[in-house]
Design an enzyme around this catalytic site. Sequence first.
Site, PDB file in Angstrom:
ATOM      1  N   GLU A  22       6.094  -8.644  -1.628  1.00  0.00           N
ATOM      2  CA  GLU A  22       6.061  -7.195  -1.868  1.00  0.00           C
ATOM      3  C   GLU A  22       7.484  -6.730  -2.207  1.00  0.00           C
ATOM      4  O   GLU A  22       8.461  -7.249  -1.642  1.00  0.00           O
ATOM      5  CB  GLU A  22       5.594  -6.509  -0.564  1.00  0.00           C
ATOM      6  CG  GLU A  22       5.690  -4.989  -0.573  1.00  0.00           C
ATOM      7  CD  GLU A  22       5.477  -4.386   0.830  1.00  0.00           C
ATOM      8  OE1 GLU A  22       5.918  -5.002   1.834  1.00  0.00           O
ATOM      9  OE2 GLU A  22       4.871  -3.305   0.913  1.00  0.00           O
ATOM     10  N   ASN A  48       3.705   1.590  -4.765  1.00  0.00           N
ATOM     11  CA  ASN A  48       4.067   0.255  -4.282  1.00  0.00           C
ATOM     12  C   ASN A  48       3.050  -0.676  -4.957  1.00  0.00           C
ATOM     13  O   ASN A  48       1.870  -0.684  -4.598  1.00  0.00           O
ATOM     14  CB  ASN A  48       3.961   0.216  -2.748  1.00  0.00           C
ATOM     15  CG  ASN A  48       4.494  -1.078  -2.176  1.00  0.00           C
ATOM     16  OD1 ASN A  48       4.582  -2.085  -2.868  1.00  0.00           O
ATOM     17  ND2 ASN A  48       4.828  -1.054  -0.893  1.00  0.00           N
ATOM     18  N   LYS A 104      -0.734  -0.238  -3.861  1.00  0.00           N
ATOM     19  CA  LYS A 104      -0.998  -0.408  -2.416  1.00  0.00           C
ATOM     20  C   LYS A 104      -1.838   0.734  -1.837  1.00  0.00           C
ATOM     21  O   LYS A 104      -1.495   1.920  -1.998  1.00  0.00           O
ATOM     22  CB  LYS A 104       0.345  -0.517  -1.685  1.00  0.00           C
ATOM     23  CG  LYS A 104       0.246  -0.866  -0.214  1.00  0.00           C
ATOM     24  CD  LYS A 104       1.646  -1.137   0.335  1.00  0.00           C
ATOM     25  CE  LYS A 104       1.657  -1.516   1.797  1.00  0.00           C
ATOM     26  NZ  LYS A 104       3.015  -1.786   2.295  1.00  0.00           N
ATOM     27  N   GLU A 147       7.292   4.508   3.932  1.00  0.00           N
ATOM     28  CA  GLU A 147       6.403   4.293   2.778  1.00  0.00           C
ATOM     29  C   GLU A 147       5.544   5.528   2.476  1.00  0.00           C
ATOM     30  O   GLU A 147       5.269   5.829   1.319  1.00  0.00           O
ATOM     31  CB  GLU A 147       5.500   3.078   3.016  1.00  0.00           C
ATOM     32  CG  GLU A 147       6.242   1.774   2.915  1.00  0.00           C
ATOM     33  CD  GLU A 147       5.299   0.599   2.792  1.00  0.00           C
ATOM     34  OE1 GLU A 147       4.503   0.551   1.841  1.00  0.00           O
ATOM     35  OE2 GLU A 147       5.355  -0.285   3.667  1.00  0.00           O
ATOM     36  N   CYS A 195       0.977  -6.335   1.695  1.00  0.00           N
ATOM     37  CA  CYS A 195       1.499  -6.206   3.053  1.00  0.00           C
ATOM     38  C   CYS A 195       0.517  -5.604   4.061  1.00  0.00           C
ATOM     39  O   CYS A 195      -0.400  -6.272   4.493  1.00  0.00           O
ATOM     40  CB  CYS A 195       2.824  -5.449   3.054  1.00  0.00           C
ATOM     41  SG  CYS A 195       3.679  -5.686   4.629  1.00  0.00           S
ATOM     42  N   ASN A 207       6.615  -7.395   3.508  1.00  0.00           N
ATOM     43  CA  ASN A 207       7.911  -7.197   4.173  1.00  0.00           C
ATOM     44  C   ASN A 207       7.571  -6.699   5.567  1.00  0.00           C
ATOM     45  O   ASN A 207       7.221  -5.528   5.742  1.00  0.00           O
ATOM     46  CB  ASN A 207       8.734  -6.095   3.492  1.00  0.00           C
ATOM     47  CG  ASN A 207       9.377  -6.507   2.195  1.00  0.00           C
ATOM     48  OD1 ASN A 207      10.531  -6.873   2.157  1.00  0.00           O
ATOM     49  ND2 ASN A 207       8.621  -6.419   1.110  1.00  0.00           N
TER      50      ASN A 207
END
Length: 311
Positions: free
Chosen positions: A47, A110, A127, A146, A172, A197
């Site tokens: 990621e 993302n 994401k 995020e 992730c 991550n």
Amino acid sequence: MPRIVTVAAAQLGPIARSDSRAMVVERLIAHLREAKRMGCDLVVFPELALTTFFPRWFMTDQAEIDSFFERRMPGPETQPLFDEARRLGLGFYLGYAELVEENGVVSHFNTAILVDRNGQIIGKYRKVHLPGHREHEPWRRFQHLEKRYFDLSDTGFPVWRAFGGILGMCICNDRRWPETYRVMGLQGAEMILLGYNTPVHNPPAPDHDALSLHHNTLVMQAGAYQNGSWVVGVAKAGSEEGVPMIAGTQIIAPSGMTVAATRGEGDELAVAACDLDACTTYKSTTFNFAAHRMPQHYGLITERKGAEPPP
Ligand code: CDV
């Protein structure tokens, strides 16, 4: 004819905030070359693989935030990665921060892309499960913003016919949610690619720290087995800007067994020859969805968001 896809799970060690895109792309290219030497078809990167994990910092200057995002893919700095992959005849999965401007509206995602052996982007995923928080929380040792920096996904979980099979992607935190795998499983996914991550320490849940590698393996093995799919999970690992991140990069068979894994926390490949036909014995027996699922009893999964215990 067996359908073998030889996959390299291309773990990265830390990326410093000061590292340029060119420096990172050189490391990704080194992974491609090693993967080619090992007979791979497909390389899976983590990621946000082009930069440090920037959501750990609270920033208010939009220009500074946008400096972590790619406006074009490939762009001038990432073109050498695409060129080398095409030259080597390798496909790849790449996670990165994507800035899109459409009709004067700017969005930030993302994102992960799937690139074929000809250097063509054949799939894009944004994401779905954005973890963390939106506002600065100074009590934390580091932030996880995020929810602040990324927009909500507009892709859902599509799958693609590629590399002789049916491939899906997630990123992730998505890997912790059974719905992620099941939505792709219901489209016949045979291999799910994901980069992550994951800090060892989760500030709101400090007592989970010692279990962070266990939870990583647990969710990916369950997702593989319960959907009869390969799962390829790839870390950005090691101490990045003072924040220790788990490694645990691994390739998991549809049996739920891990068949290849990294040993350290730096740049390292885990490689496995993955037989996509190994999915069939699970998809046609225990997890024959058409025969055994009972969706009439699953309505709450989409109707309700949070848990509501009875009075
Ligand atoms: N990048 C992530 O999505 N990380 C989360 C952390 C916040 C727990 C993860 O699920 O690994």
